[in-house]
Design an enzyme around this catalytic site. Sequence first.
Site, PDB file in Angstrom:
ATOM      1  N   CYS B  31       0.929  -1.354  -0.003  1.00  6.43           N
ATOM      2  CA  CYS B  31       0.002  -0.264   0.083  1.00  6.43           C
ATOM      3  C   CYS B  31       0.931   1.203   0.021  1.00  6.43           C
ATOM      4  O   CYS B  31       2.090   1.210   0.165  1.00  6.43           O
ATOM      5  CB  CYS B  31      -0.848  -0.148   1.128  1.00  6.43           C
ATOM      6  SG  CYS B  31      -0.037   0.282   2.842  1.00  6.43           S
ATOM      7  N   CYS B  34       3.616   2.355   2.585  1.00  7.12           N
ATOM      8  CA  CYS B  34       4.768   1.878   2.636  1.00  7.12           C
ATOM      9  C   CYS B  34       5.829   2.857   2.042  1.00  7.12           C
ATOM     10  O   CYS B  34       7.204   2.655   2.411  1.00  7.12           O
ATOM     11  CB  CYS B  34       5.061   0.576   1.670  1.00  7.12           C
ATOM     12  SG  CYS B  34       3.908  -0.814   2.109  1.00  7.12           S
ATOM     13  N   ASP B 439       2.713 -27.748 -21.602  1.00  5.05           N
ATOM     14  CA  ASP B 439       3.463 -28.514 -21.140  1.00  5.05           C
ATOM     15  C   ASP B 439       2.842 -28.847 -19.722  1.00  5.05           C
ATOM     16  O   ASP B 439       1.918 -28.199 -19.244  1.00  5.05           O
ATOM     17  CB  ASP B 439       4.938 -27.549 -20.899  1.00  5.05           C
ATOM     18  CG  ASP B 439       5.637 -28.299 -19.841  1.00  5.05           C
ATOM     19  OD1 ASP B 439       6.134 -29.468 -19.917  1.00  5.05           O
ATOM     20  OD2 ASP B 439       6.206 -27.810 -18.811  1.00  5.05           O
ATOM     21  N   ASP B 632       7.092 -24.058 -19.441  1.00  8.35           N
ATOM     22  CA  ASP B 632       8.107 -23.067 -18.398  1.00  8.35           C
ATOM     23  C   ASP B 632       9.193 -23.776 -18.400  1.00  8.35           C
ATOM     24  O   ASP B 632      10.150 -23.025 -18.078  1.00  8.35           O
ATOM     25  CB  ASP B 632       7.261 -23.025 -16.978  1.00  8.35           C
ATOM     26  CG  ASP B 632       7.423 -24.759 -16.373  1.00  8.35           C
ATOM     27  OD1 ASP B 632       7.337 -25.710 -17.159  1.00  8.35           O
ATOM     28  OD2 ASP B 632       7.786 -24.687 -15.164  1.00  8.35           O
ATOM     29  N   ASP B 636      11.298 -26.787 -22.796  1.00  3.09           N
ATOM     30  CA  ASP B 636      10.433 -25.895 -23.456  1.00  3.09           C
ATOM     31  C   ASP B 636      10.519 -24.949 -24.310  1.00  3.09           C
ATOM     32  O   ASP B 636       9.963 -24.449 -25.199  1.00  3.09           O
ATOM     33  CB  ASP B 636       8.905 -25.501 -22.616  1.00  3.09           C
ATOM     34  CG  ASP B 636       8.374 -26.835 -21.858  1.00  3.09           C
ATOM     35  OD1 ASP B 636       8.486 -27.718 -22.499  1.00  3.09           O
ATOM     36  OD2 ASP B 636       8.065 -26.647 -20.727  1.00  3.09           O
TER      37      ASP B 636
END
Lengths: 57, 750
Positions: B31, B34, B439, B632, B636
């Site tokens: 938020c 911070c 995958d 991923d 691949d």
Amino acid sequence: MEILVYLIPTALVLGGAGLAAFLWSLKSGQYDDIEGAKWRILDDGDLQDENTNNNNS
Amino acid sequence: MSETTRDWDAFITKGDSQNLHMDLAVDGITCAACIYEIERDLEKVDGIERARLNYTSHRLGVEWKQNTTSPDHIVSRLERLGYKVYPFDPAQVKERGDKVGKDILRSLAVSGFASMNIMLLSISVWSGNHSDIDEATRSFFHWLSALIALPTVAYSGRIFFKSAYRAIRQRNLNMDVPISIGVLLATALSLVQTIFHAKHAYFDSAVMLLFFLLAGRYFDHMMRRKTRSFAENLAVLKAESATKIQPDGSLLDVPLSKLQEGDLVIVRPGERISVDGLIVEGVSSVDQSLVTGETKLHEVSVGSPVYAGTMNAQGQLTLEVIKAAQNTLLDQVNKLLETAMEARGKYVQIADKASQLYAPLVHTAALLTLIGWLIFGAGWQHAIIIAISVLIITCPCALGLAIPAVQVVASGLFFDRKILLNSGDAIERLAKVDTIVFDKTGTLTTPDPQLLQEHGLSQQQLIEAARLGLSSSHPLSKAIVRAAYKLNINNTELTPLKQASETAGQGVAANVGEGEIRLGSPKFCGVKSKDLAKIESKYPEASIIAYKQANGTIHLLPVAQSLRSDAQTQVSRLLKRGYDVQLLSGDRASAVEKAAKELAIESYYAQLQPQEKIAYIEKLRGKGKNVLMVGDGLNDAPALAAANVSISPVSAVHLSQAAADAIFLGEPIAPVFDALNISRRAHTIMQQNLWLSGVYNLLSVPVAVAGYVTPLLAALAMSGSSVVVTLNALRLRLSFLSASEPDTTYKLGK
């Protein structure tokens, strides 16, 4: 039509001032964080505490 | 062994006036408060000159005086506040100040200023032409306009001229060629008209055109930048660094770019291996699921190669960094990737396709107009003016906005749905997809292994096992901890057991009042091989971890990669839409078959090598299919590049993310469906926009050919068409705002 001698330079100078202001704000990084700026105005941490009037920051 | 220190010199840059500067990616900003918390806290530190958190990009820039404080101190302060921070390698932060964006914005501002002022003068001339303006005043106004327009065209137009010049030199036609021709001709014609005191000048059109087009360019740039800065943060949050052993034996945390072949690197248990290397010391098992798609842990020992992206499960390893040596998996993947990348990139964007059709058409029309007027007896000068006015009015202003406006709106929608686009034209390619290849490991399944449902522990037992597991870095123990957290409805923190002690490579044990409890390998807990064999045959694809209670009861817990929570619903949605969904995996046949059955995917292939995946995808493409690859793993990456378009989860290895057109965040796989859905709609609107600008040209060209175009008409037509295509692009957002399931329930044909 002599009025143009004043009006046109005035228009150009005003427009140019706007442009210069924008270019300055761009250069000083005011558009780097558009999201954060709106929240920073709500930050009152730089104010002195209302109850105690001394500088203890 | 000595403590690790980070090699801060690699991350610090020297600012002006002897101050040191460091950029950090901050994780955990939830938020706006911070911002204050972080900045206020850091500014209290002596020596820190400036701490500025960019809320848009979640980056913190800190500047401090030399020799006053240390980066370690800053980082530990922030960690105490509850934020994880990772330094940026300055070599990786390509443009800290967004130079390109600022350049476009400056050009935009200049052309905006110029077009407003010129319009002021033009309107006076236009209204004067209908009343009593005298030639001297008009000429004066035109000269003034020229004075403003000429430098503006030179400054703001340079982006287009450069790009057009590049395209022509490569014997290509892009949208910038007709734009540049239009702008330059309009300016030149106006200048000539001004010199000869003629009635019409088009300075306003030329400059306004630049303004609209630069706006489109800026949209386009912002879209890319938002995604890129996000992706850069992700790369840093993944801590792309390694612990190097210095010649004097001390340990130093260095960014990957500083590592060289032959360096020695330490990888602790539970850490992800960040380099490719050969093991020179240590024994461990490694989770290679990100690399090969295989879910079972692999035993490795001295001499075995390990790959970046794999997880070190058990013992501490010392690696020697190697380059992609010949015949290793990585080398093979790299070669395949190269070929696949070359074959790709031949996709012609819809906008360029339009301009290839458009430019010759318009230029021929202008030429015919010139010849026509000459035949019908007009003078040279008059005929040329009319021919140029055809070019001015057909200058693809709307065309230049038609596509970027839609792309911006679409990428905003993508962003909301946790999809980051790597390339702008991915939207167009996604819209054409008819075959989806998934995958399995890490894509349809969660990237981390999960405790299977049938574990047979009571809630109390599971929580106790998890508390013990907190003291271990083994991935299987972590799975137990995650399972406990999931079940822990009250959301209370699990606290580690105080007496827990870990035996590296085996498990953790702790003494609790009534006896010893253990969590670890079946051997560590004293499981009989008969029992182990039984459970292994029951769950062939799972790894087994054992939990021994204080009273001696032993539980065998199967941990395996389970499907993502929404995999089933999403795949069935895709099937319902008429997509051909297929599964290609490097994992063992039994595991693949089980997943395919659960998801009702009919065509699946197991134990595929990277080259087999590519071959399969190329076969599909050869049949005229448009393939979306979702994957991923390292294995691949070539397939991702070979497919028409590709998506990777954010947990993917670096190479795959780079090869993919889009990345999705978070656990659910729903973004894949959303991406297809939004892209289809966006593509429709892009085509509509192209038609709209086409129709506009169809209407305006006859007027221009007949010689009736005035500067006023040109200005109105240009701004009108730009506004229309922009509004039409915004419709995309509206249609996705109103309903959760917009009216795009398309079905693939046939």
